[in-house]
Design a protein around this motif. Sequence first.
Motif, mmCIF file in Angstrom:
data_model
loop_
_atom_site.group_PDB
_atom_site.id
_atom_site.type_symbol
_atom_site.label_atom_id
_atom_site.label_comp_id
_atom_site.label_asym_id
_atom_site.label_seq_id
_atom_site.Cartn_x
_atom_site.Cartn_y
_atom_site.Cartn_z
ATOM 1 N N VAL A 28 9.696 -15.825 -11.060
ATOM 2 C CA VAL A 28 8.372 -16.118 -10.491
ATOM 3 C C VAL A 28 8.260 -15.539 -9.090
ATOM 4 N N SER A 29 9.298 -15.746 -8.275
ATOM 5 C CA SER A 29 9.282 -15.229 -6.916
ATOM 6 C C SER A 29 9.151 -13.711 -6.903
ATOM 7 N N ALA A 30 9.872 -13.060 -7.793
ATOM 8 C CA ALA A 30 9.802 -11.600 -7.863
ATOM 9 C C ALA A 30 8.409 -11.138 -8.276
ATOM 10 N N GLY A 31 7.781 -11.887 -9.207
ATOM 11 C CA GLY A 31 6.442 -11.515 -9.645
ATOM 12 C C GLY A 31 5.441 -11.568 -8.515
ATOM 13 N N TYR A 32 5.469 -12.657 -7.760
ATOM 14 C CA TYR A 32 4.554 -12.761 -6.620
ATOM 15 C C TYR A 32 4.956 -11.806 -5.498
ATOM 16 N N GLY A 33 6.274 -11.636 -5.321
ATOM 17 C CA GLY A 33 6.753 -10.773 -4.248
ATOM 18 C C GLY A 33 6.314 -9.334 -4.409
ATOM 19 N N ARG A 34 6.373 -8.821 -5.635
ATOM 20 C CA ARG A 34 5.942 -7.436 -5.870
ATOM 21 C C ARG A 34 4.478 -7.249 -5.483
ATOM 22 N N ARG A 35 3.654 -8.218 -5.802
ATOM 23 C CA ARG A 35 2.219 -8.104 -5.505
ATOM 24 C C ARG A 35 1.951 -8.213 -4.000
ATOM 25 N N ARG A 36 2.628 -9.184 -3.350
ATOM 26 C CA ARG A 36 2.452 -9.321 -1.898
ATOM 27 C C ARG A 36 2.874 -8.050 -1.178
ATOM 28 N N GLU A 37 4.084 -7.597 -1.483
ATOM 29 C CA GLU A 37 4.619 -6.443 -0.767
ATOM 30 C C GLU A 37 3.806 -5.184 -1.024
ATOM 31 N N ALA A 38 3.326 -5.028 -2.242
ATOM 32 C CA ALA A 38 2.511 -3.854 -2.542
ATOM 33 C C ALA A 38 1.207 -3.874 -1.753
ATOM 34 N N LEU A 39 0.586 -5.049 -1.646
ATOM 35 C CA LEU A 39 -0.662 -5.133 -0.889
ATOM 36 C C LEU A 39 -0.408 -4.940 0.603
ATOM 37 N N ILE A 40 0.651 -5.565 1.130
ATOM 38 C CA ILE A 40 0.965 -5.409 2.555
ATOM 39 C C ILE A 40 1.258 -3.948 2.870
ATOM 40 N N ASP A 41 2.006 -3.268 2.012
ATOM 41 C CA ASP A 41 2.302 -1.847 2.227
ATOM 42 C C ASP A 41 1.037 -1.004 2.153
ATOM 43 N N ALA A 42 0.170 -1.308 1.184
ATOM 44 C CA ALA A 42 -1.067 -0.543 1.048
ATOM 45 C C ALA A 42 -1.959 -0.737 2.269
ATOM 46 N N LEU A 43 -2.017 -1.954 2.797
ATOM 47 C CA LEU A 43 -2.808 -2.202 4.006
ATOM 48 C C LEU A 43 -2.193 -1.506 5.210
ATOM 49 N N ALA A 44 -0.863 -1.496 5.279
ATOM 50 C CA ALA A 44 -0.192 -0.825 6.397
ATOM 51 C C ALA A 44 -0.521 0.658 6.436
ATOM 52 N N ARG A 45 -0.675 1.270 5.265
ATOM 53 C CA ARG A 45 -1.036 2.697 5.228
ATOM 54 C C ARG A 45 -2.427 2.933 5.807
ATOM 55 N N HIS A 46 -3.243 1.888 5.855
ATOM 56 C CA HIS A 46 -4.562 1.975 6.503
ATOM 57 C C HIS A 46 -4.500 1.531 7.961
ATOM 58 N N GLY A 47 -3.297 1.199 8.446
ATOM 59 C CA GLY A 47 -3.168 0.723 9.817
ATOM 60 C C GLY A 47 -3.560 -0.723 10.000
#
Length: 443
Positions: free
Chosen positions: A346-365
């Motif tokens: 469960v943690s991995a499932g939520y973690g993948r989504r959180r990290e992907a969104l945080i990384d995608a937002l970081a690419r926008h600064g």
Amino acid sequence: MLGEYPIEGRGAAEIAASVERSVGSGGLEPGELLPPMRELAVRLGVNPNTVAAAYRTLRERGVIETDGRRGSRVRAKPVTTARELSRLDVPPGVRNLSDGNPDPALLPPLADVLAAAAARADRAPVLYGEAAEEPELVRLARADLAADGVPDGPVVVTSGALDAIERVLTAHLRPGDAVAVEDPGWRSVLDLVPALGFRAVPVGVDDDGPLPEDVRAALEAGARALIVTDRAQNPTGAAVGAARARALRAVLEEHPGTLLVEDDHGYRIVDLPLHPLAGATAHWALVRSVAKAYGPDLRLAVLTGDSVTMDRVRGRQRLGPGWVSRLLQQAVAGLWADGAVDARTVSAGYGRRREALIDALARHGIEAHGRSGMNVWVPVPDETGAVARLLHAGWAVAPGARFRTNAPPGLRITVSTLGPEEIPAVADAVAAAVGPAPARRYV
């Protein structure tokens, strides 16, 4: 009726009841400013002290809040507000990322364990006068708590985490007492504390949880209780690490009379280790709800703490609901015994989504936070405008105003059901709605 204000009455109780009725019916809306006490007294033809008493009653009930010379206004989520007035309206066709719900696909099936519990109840029904706690549930809970380093203590079963927090606070505090709360923090706690007649004192939060210097300041200023989220803090995803736990314990040991309440919000959905603060003060409690991992409708949490606190909680519970359904407790014990939820998965499932969104937002600064759990917190300069623009773009997110007192504006995005193909689109929409922001703390 009072002109533009739907308030009437001659006594303090009548005036307070009139305001509550108006708030409940929508005549007075969340955030609406109330008339100054002297002005209302003149219009009603009563003594200003009568209006002051009515306003005091309303504050203690969690209906209104007062901010010095700025006057009194209806709370953003008053106790008597009709449910629809405080709910975010998500139009058809808009993707809802605002609700804070778990992913239904990660919840375990309940049919078999409920059927087994019902069959057991048919054979040996629980009757009045029997123990309030299911022995197997208590055994499993106690073993789990001990493995995580939580001190030994009685176990009480409550109807969810918020029920437990309310019972612990009222077991020790009196109206007017100050309670240190996380800011940003769980909106239900931010509403519950004043609703019980207590005064909320905000303490800042970073990715490791409450800031020790803020906690120290709150306790030195007279706060009698501290509420801490150990893991998967709502809304920021903070998790108390080992170093932060040591620092917070050091502060609490300087104030041993503090009532400590810990909410392990990430129980069974986070694989980060628990670093409990329990035992740093004389009176403490730690609660674990099954809502996020097993289903919100189960309405069950286990609570442990020092013997005095647990005795008071159990005694007051006995005078009210009596106990949480033993049938429900048996079902949860069955889920635990069967290993129905694997925290790592469960943690991995939520973690993948959180990290992907945080990384995608970081690419926008764009700065974002989400160390654990199912939410991402995004600091923004204008949350009202950002929420409106995102809604127009087809994405509903929660405005940070629901979760903060003094903390700067932000957005809470629930990632629990986000598919990988949706994440770039969400990040693009957030970027368009808020623009790049300089890196800064969100406390």
